[in-house]
Design an enzyme around this catalytic site. Structure first.
Site, short mmCIF file in Angstrom:
data_model
loop_
_atom_site.label_atom_id
_atom_site.label_comp_id
_atom_site.label_asym_id
_atom_site.label_seq_id
_atom_site.Cartn_x
_atom_site.Cartn_y
_atom_site.Cartn_z
N CYS A 88 0.91 -1.17 -0.37
CA CYS A 88 0.77 -0.06 0.13
C CYS A 88 0.80 1.28 -0.08
CB CYS A 88 -0.81 0.11 1.02
SG CYS A 88 -2.17 -1.15 1.40
N HIS A 344 -9.30 3.57 -1.86
CA HIS A 344 -8.39 2.89 -1.68
C HIS A 344 -8.01 2.14 -2.82
CE1 HIS A 344 -4.03 1.20 -0.20
NE2 HIS A 344 -4.81 0.29 0.20
#
Length: 401
Positions: A88, A344
């Site tokens: 991430c 996201h």
């Protein structure tokens, strides 16, 4: 001795595609959407870009193992393009490559892109037997919600917080993010919710309910960086410069020793301390103006407030309930909706966070603009699980700050 890159690199322009279930766009079109906004903001031609980086974590099926898709989508002028991935933190990793290239003198102007198109791939957060581990985020340690639920349990145990208090604090995090996201036209989720909705939502992994978990999205975000001197020569007056970029990666200590109790992120504490030293920040609670942190789960945001040395250890949940991190609070966090509501797309999130901080610093955030002039803005990514992860910190601010 290395002294860091403070104020050696300025952001010339930024852009961000709308995040969401973008069935109407492929990866190329999403990257182009972010790129065109960034280029218009920068006021340059493609021929002036010396190098580029592309961050993408899980979209290997479509983006592939090289930077070629970025070069082709943007028709870049036969320059070096490097694809990077770091879970991430992939977007911030891309930004770091471009920034370091400029800071070192290897490039005058460099581009960083983060992109991911996950809705078409069947990516999910919970196990389904018909799909593989890459898309389900299931490994030998279980699911992401399961791992972060253990973080919540460890935090409660270590600091003697009741289940009800922690659950209400996590719910406040989610309600805040939804309220902020509702003000953002580029956000994936723009629906306001109530505390009662969050508290009564279906349980995913005790104590994490449905609204405590972020989903995944399609999207892209882009940054163009250069030196402050070049930015001035190109006519830029108000400059946002990079104050610090730091990265810390788990080396096995959390899993292989007895020093870690599971209630915090060791790498975030390390990266934050280094970033503050690089940026010249001695009191983050007072000196920071804005926060964008990795709220993959509501408990992650809460714990991160302590790991960033903004909240006192064991007291972050109280700051949350007191409204310290609300849009009208002392130190707004996720003023654009965060991962929870902006969305996201894993490789894009790091640059999206910097994009929001950049807009806020320049007074260009529209309805969600912070009323008090921001000075320092921090963004934080966490890739992996609590016990094994990578943490990145980017601090940007006005040049003279």
């Amino acid at each position: 001795m290395a002294k860091g890159i403070r104020d050696k690199v300025a952001i010339l322009g930024m852009g961000c595609a709308k995040f969401g279930e973008r069935w109407d766009k492929d990866e190329d079109q999403l990257m182009l959407e972010a790129y065109e906004e960034a280029m218009a903001d920068a006021g340059i031609e493609a021929s002036q870009i010396d190098a580029a980086w592309l961050g993408a974590a899980f979209d290997a099926m479509n983006i592939g193992p090289s930077g070629i898709p970025l070069a082709m989508a943007l028709r870049l002028p036969d320059i070096g393009v490097t694809k990077v991935e770091n879970y991430c933190a992939s977007g911030t990793e891309s930004f770091r490559g471009a920034v370091y290239a400029v800071a070192s003198g290897a490039a005058d102007i460099a581009l960083a892109m983060g992109a991911e198109k996950l809705k078409d791939t069947g990516y999910g957060g919970l196990p389904v037997r018909t799909r593989g581990t890459t898309h389900d985020m299931i490994g030998i340690t279980g699911s992401a919600p399961g791992n972060f639920a253990q973080l919540a349990a460890a935090y409660r145990t270590e600091h003697g917080v009741s289940r009800e208090d922690l659950k209400r604090a996590m719910a406040h995090v989610s309600v805040k993010s939804h309220d902020n996201g509702a003000r953002n036209p580029k956000a994936h989720l723009r629906n306001r919710i109530t505390m009662d909705q969050v508290m009564g939502a279906p349980m995913i992994a005790e104590p994490l309910g449905l609204f405590d978990c972020c989903g995944v999205s399609d999207g892209a975000a882009c940054a163009i960086v250069t030196t402050p001197e070049i930015a001035r020569a190109l006519g830029k007056k108000d400059l946002v410069t990079v104050k610090a970029l730091q990265l810390a990666t788990s080396n096995g200590w959390e899993l292989q020793g007895s020093g870690w109790n599971g209630s915090y992120f060791h790498t975030t504490r390390v990266a934050a301390a280094r970033a503050y030293e690089e940026a010249g920040i001695t009191n983050p609670r007072e000196q920071l103006s804005l926060l964008e942190v990795h709220d993959c789960f509501s408990i992650t945001e809460l714990v991160t407030m302590e790991d960033l040395h903004v909240s006192e250890t064991g007291k972050g949940w109280k700051d949350v309930l007191d409204g310290f991190f609300d849009a009208d609070g002392k130190l707004p966090c996720q003023i654009d909706g965060g991962l929870k509501c902006f969305g996201h797309p894993i490789g894009a999130s790091g640059i999206r966070m910097i994009y929001e901080n950049y807009l806020q610093l320049l007074g260009r955030a529209g309805e969600r603009q912070r009323s008090q002039q921001p000075v320092f803005a921090l963004s934080h990514n966490l890739g992996g699980m609590p016990n094994q992860n990578v943490s990145s910190i980017a601090i940007v601010g006005l040049q003279d700050a």
